[in-house]
Motif scaffolding. Structure first.
Motif, PDB file in Angstrom:
ATOM      1  N   ILE A 188     109.301  95.988  51.463  1.00  0.00           N
ATOM      2  CA  ILE A 188     110.838  95.989  51.697  1.00  0.00           C
ATOM      3  C   ILE A 188     111.719  94.914  51.390  1.00  0.00           C
ATOM      4  O   ILE A 188     111.366  93.669  51.854  1.00  0.00           O
ATOM      5  CB  ILE A 188     111.175  96.329  53.339  1.00  0.00           C
ATOM      6  N   PHE A 189     112.585  94.910  50.656  1.00  0.00           N
ATOM      7  CA  PHE A 189     113.555  93.953  50.123  1.00  0.00           C
ATOM      8  C   PHE A 189     114.870  94.146  51.083  1.00  0.00           C
ATOM      9  O   PHE A 189     115.494  95.244  50.982  1.00  0.00           O
ATOM     10  CB  PHE A 189     113.914  93.794  48.717  1.00  0.00           C
ATOM     11  N   THR A 190     115.157  93.037  51.780  1.00  0.00           N
ATOM     12  CA  THR A 190     116.390  93.187  52.782  1.00  0.00           C
ATOM     13  C   THR A 190     117.484  92.132  52.314  1.00  0.00           C
ATOM     14  O   THR A 190     117.222  90.586  52.287  1.00  0.00           O
ATOM     15  CB  THR A 190     116.085  92.805  54.208  1.00  0.00           C
ATOM     16  N   ALA A 191     118.611  92.443  51.851  1.00  0.00           N
ATOM     17  CA  ALA A 191     119.747  91.523  51.625  1.00  0.00           C
ATOM     18  C   ALA A 191     120.652  91.494  52.615  1.00  0.00           C
ATOM     19  O   ALA A 191     121.263  92.745  52.958  1.00  0.00           O
ATOM     20  CB  ALA A 191     120.150  91.830  50.053  1.00  0.00           C
ATOM     21  N   GLN A 192     121.102  90.432  53.484  1.00  0.00           N
ATOM     22  CA  GLN A 192     122.084  90.232  54.212  1.00  0.00           C
ATOM     23  C   GLN A 192     123.271  90.286  53.580  1.00  0.00           C
ATOM     24  O   GLN A 192     123.841  89.094  53.221  1.00  0.00           O
ATOM     25  CB  GLN A 192     121.704  89.307  55.371  1.00  0.00           C
ATOM     26  N   VAL A 193     124.169  91.237  53.861  1.00  0.00           N
ATOM     27  CA  VAL A 193     125.631  91.436  53.230  1.00  0.00           C
ATOM     28  C   VAL A 193     126.506  90.527  54.226  1.00  0.00           C
ATOM     29  O   VAL A 193     127.251  90.100  53.553  1.00  0.00           O
ATOM     30  CB  VAL A 193     126.182  92.728  52.937  1.00  0.00           C
ATOM     31  N   THR A 194     126.581  90.998  55.384  1.00  0.00           N
ATOM     32  CA  THR A 194     127.335  90.180  56.529  1.00  0.00           C
ATOM     33  C   THR A 194     126.381  89.912  57.547  1.00  0.00           C
ATOM     34  O   THR A 194     125.401  89.987  57.478  1.00  0.00           O
ATOM     35  CB  THR A 194     128.416  91.127  56.976  1.00  0.00           C
ATOM     36  N   LYS A 195     127.038  89.471  58.615  1.00  0.00           N
ATOM     37  CA  LYS A 195     126.350  89.070  59.861  1.00  0.00           C
ATOM     38  C   LYS A 195     125.687  90.329  60.353  1.00  0.00           C
ATOM     39  O   LYS A 195     124.378  90.088  61.131  1.00  0.00           O
ATOM     40  CB  LYS A 195     127.136  88.420  60.956  1.00  0.00           C
ATOM     41  N   LEU A 196     125.983  91.414  60.432  1.00  0.00           N
ATOM     42  CA  LEU A 196     125.570  92.704  61.066  1.00  0.00           C
ATOM     43  C   LEU A 196     124.810  93.746  59.869  1.00  0.00           C
ATOM     44  O   LEU A 196     124.064  94.612  60.167  1.00  0.00           O
ATOM     45  CB  LEU A 196     126.552  93.350  61.535  1.00  0.00           C
TER      46      LEU A 196
END
Length: 230
Positions: A188-196
């Motif tokens: 799993i690659f997880t990219a945080q776009v905003t805080k939520l």
């Protein structure tokens, strides 16, 4: 028209020297192309419980339990035919393992132990399909018990400030056939776009000859909400 619902929950409890880690992953998706009916494209239930004890050695004793199945009916789509090939706990896989877990670094852990696998089916239809039924007996068996070796390796790597890569490689081989291994490699690659808001790229590879001789591969891109409760 396509949709996918994906959830990943984690709950960990640490009380030195005990550690109790839990993980639940569920996914369900369907797609409609043209005038065709909706087709199931994602269908997964995976639960893992891990209990370990820090004895001060290079590796810690552990006990693990995992449950794998599908959430709803699964189908094989071939030409104009739709064939039901799976359902909830049809089949279901329950694995236990006892052994030693070694923390190589803060990002990488691996464990190896004696493993037990129970394969369960609910209907006679799938008993032979998933190699649960013994053809040498008159009775149709719906339960199969295997013992062997299980290996699980986990990697959590921060690639950038807002990009996280997690990987789990799970291997299981029975003592009867140690030259054949079940493989489950979940990335799993997880990219945080905003805080939520997060964007996930999930790449899953499965090799299990009791399901099919072919290697199974899934790739899914999801946009969702992530939140730490406590």
């Amino acid at each position: 028209l396509a949709f996918t619902a994906y959830t990943s929950f984690g709950l960990n409890y640490f009380d030195d020297p005990w550690a109790f880690e839990n993980k639940l992953k569920m996914a369900f998706g369907r797609t409609k192309l043209g005038s065709n009916d909706f087709r199931t494209t994602d269908n997964e239930f995976f639960l893992e419980n891990l209990l370990s004890y820090d004895v001060g050695w290079f590796a810690n004793p552990y006990f693990s339990n995992t449950v794998r199945t599908v959430l709803a009916k699964g189908y094989k789509y071939e030409d104009d035919q739709t064939t039901n090939i799976a359902n909830f706990f049809d089949p279901g896989y329950i694995n236990q393992s006892i052994g030693l877990a070694y923390k190589v670094s803060k990002n990488f852990t691996t464990r190896l132990g004696v493993g037990f696998q129970e394969t369960v089916v609910s209907s006679d239809l799938f008993a032979a399909s998933y190699n649960v039924d013994d053809p040498l007996t008159d009775k149709i068996e719906k339960f199969k018990f295997d013992t062997g070796i299980e290996s699980v390796s986990n990697l959590n790597l921060k690639l950038d400030d807002n990009l996280l890569y997690t990987s789990e490689l799970r291997l299981f081989g029975t003592f009867d056939e140690l030259d054949i291994w079940d493989v489950r490699w979940d990335n799993i690659f997880t990219a945080q776009v905003t805080k939520l808001i997060n964007v996930n790229l999930n790449i899953l590879l499965i090799y299990d000859i009791n399901q099919t001789l072919k290697t199974q591969f899934k790739e899914a891109l999801q946009v969702g909400i992530t939140y730490t409760l406590f």
